[in-house]
Design an enzyme around this catalytic site. Sequence first.
Site, short mmCIF file in Angstrom:
data_model
loop_
_atom_site.label_atom_id
_atom_site.label_comp_id
_atom_site.label_asym_id
_atom_site.label_seq_id
_atom_site.Cartn_x
_atom_site.Cartn_y
_atom_site.Cartn_z
N CYS A 2 -24.87 40.36 47.90
CA CYS A 2 -25.88 41.51 47.77
C CYS A 2 -25.16 42.87 48.45
O CYS A 2 -24.26 42.71 48.98
CB CYS A 2 -26.96 41.13 48.61
N TRP A 80 -28.17 39.54 44.78
CA TRP A 80 -27.57 38.66 43.98
C TRP A 80 -28.26 37.19 44.65
O TRP A 80 -28.04 36.71 45.57
CB TRP A 80 -26.30 38.57 44.03
N GLU A 494 -7.04 35.45 30.60
CA GLU A 494 -7.84 36.55 31.18
C GLU A 494 -8.78 37.40 30.05
O GLU A 494 -9.79 37.68 30.10
CB GLU A 494 -6.85 37.87 31.68
#
Length: 621
Positions: A2, A80, A494
Amino acid sequence: MCGIVGYVGRERCVEVLMEGLKNLEYRGYDSAGLALQLEDGIEPLKRVGPLVNLAGAVGDLGGRNGDFFRVRAGVGHTRWATHGRPNEANAHPLLGGEGGRVAVVHNGIIENHARLRRELEARGRVFRSETDTEVIAHLLAERIEEHGESLREALACCVRQIEGSFAVAAVSAEEPETIVAARHQSPLVVGLGEGENFLASAVQALLTETRRFLVVENGEIVELSAEGVAVSTLDGEEVRRGACEVDWDAEAVELGVYEDYMLKEIHEQPAALRKTLEGRITTEGEVDLSADLPEPFIEGLREIERVVVLGCGTAYHAGLVGKHALEKLCRVPVEVAVSSEYRYREPIGDGKTLVVAISQSGETTDTLAAVEAAREYGGRVLAVTNTRGSLITREAEAVLLTKAGPEVGVAATKTFTTQLAALKLLALQLAHLKGLRSAEELLEIGEALRLVPEKVEHAIELSGDATRTAAQAFEAARCALYLGRGVSYPVALEGALKLKEISYLPAEGYPAGEMKHGPIALIDESCPVVAVLGEGLLREKTLSNVQETAARGGRIVPVAVEGDASASEVADHVLWAPEVPELLWPLVASVPLQLLAYHVAKGRGLDVDKPRNLAKSVTVE
Ligand code: M6R
């Protein structure tokens, strides 16, 4: 994960908090909230979903009440979710005390919250959320109401009781225009102003306001007022610490002409690479990291017999690329490990093990824990990070900064390629110290590395339209396969990560040679195959895997060296990247894959900067 922010000073609190939250939204966007100190108490304001929902509520409330924009102190939060679903009750701030006279915002996890909650409930405190954070609000209120403590004293007492990781900031109706805050394992900085002071999880929240910061350490309490900032230990002893200046620009966190941060950050790669290489490599190609690494650390590199590279997600992929250069140039065995696995493995090593911990944020919990595990066996830890002063820089013996500037998009782009550049610098420096390669060979690679920013610029030019067109192959796709060999394999990994995290299409990165051992069963016209070719013998081998794929109806999207005729023979749309020495190929080949993922996600109408469920800094396990 957060983000927290605080402000005290002038009648611009709401404006500063909202701007700060905007710049911290990459840390979580499940909900957002403010706690404002009004004359008659604390006004909480929360909304579920991204910050724009809170901004709407701020606009409505401000329209009805002019005093709202004259508030001088408050704290804000972007969440979050860890404990409790993303709903308004679980959004921060969490309130405690009679009529909600204490408000708290928190980043981290309180591990002993269940026991503390039971105890507080038994003492009559009423909980209104499912969060771990609410225990902090009640502990503070209890100390203030029942023990007559100040907010500072109450927080010191609370910090002694809570376990886990936290950066917490609190306001109380009893102490107007005062914010207190503390941290343990989660980041927290104080921004210094004139007649106003600031607090945030990261400096980029405050770049429009100040460049002068104090880093708060574990076990300290900070108390902010308009006039000043007092730092003390939990026992109340004063701590004196000088401020540090950061050199990031406020424009670095503005969108400018770009539609999204991800696109902006992809285009910033040449400049970011230039900054990362600047002063570390001469025009002749000689690498010299003596301005970055302490002399004893450099001397110790001569004795290194083994390298362990640690990281998560994109940083782990950077490590896999780095392994090739380190093994080839330095002839030392290199192990690349996912931090969350390494930390629990009772790893083996000694004082001759170089541990390269890669983390753009410098605050990834698993990587920090893996570093701790490596330090236990005496490993020499080098942190490769984009964040000066971050937690990892304090755990490491030496630091090699990537100089990508702030990255706002959740998907790592410029921080990945600058990590690759930093690892090449390290490999060249170590190779020079170990003396196993000729000076000419090292100078040649160094010289090519110095020119990489121009090559990446060219890769961006080559990729624009080509990736937009290639993205059409993904319109009806149900999954995608990314293949590569050698240095192209981590590039494929990736590329697949970029696609899945922003477009939500299942995508697998695979060594091309493994295809026939299983993944080939996936191939049909709804599973495009991205084949990272590159140069040399391995290119031939990947090409023949690609032909096998084409023979089974797969749609091929090759990434090839500019002008490679055989790539054009296997596909209609080739993604070109400029020619560079093989070791540097991942730096240019990654660019079209970033743009391909970007266009696929945009084509699906998705928010590329804030993909669902993700946060940029993963500060919980
Ligand atoms: O801050 P870190 O480099 O330690 O973050 C590690 C990963 O969470 C990160 O690389 C993540 O995989 C990327 N944001 C994905 O694009």
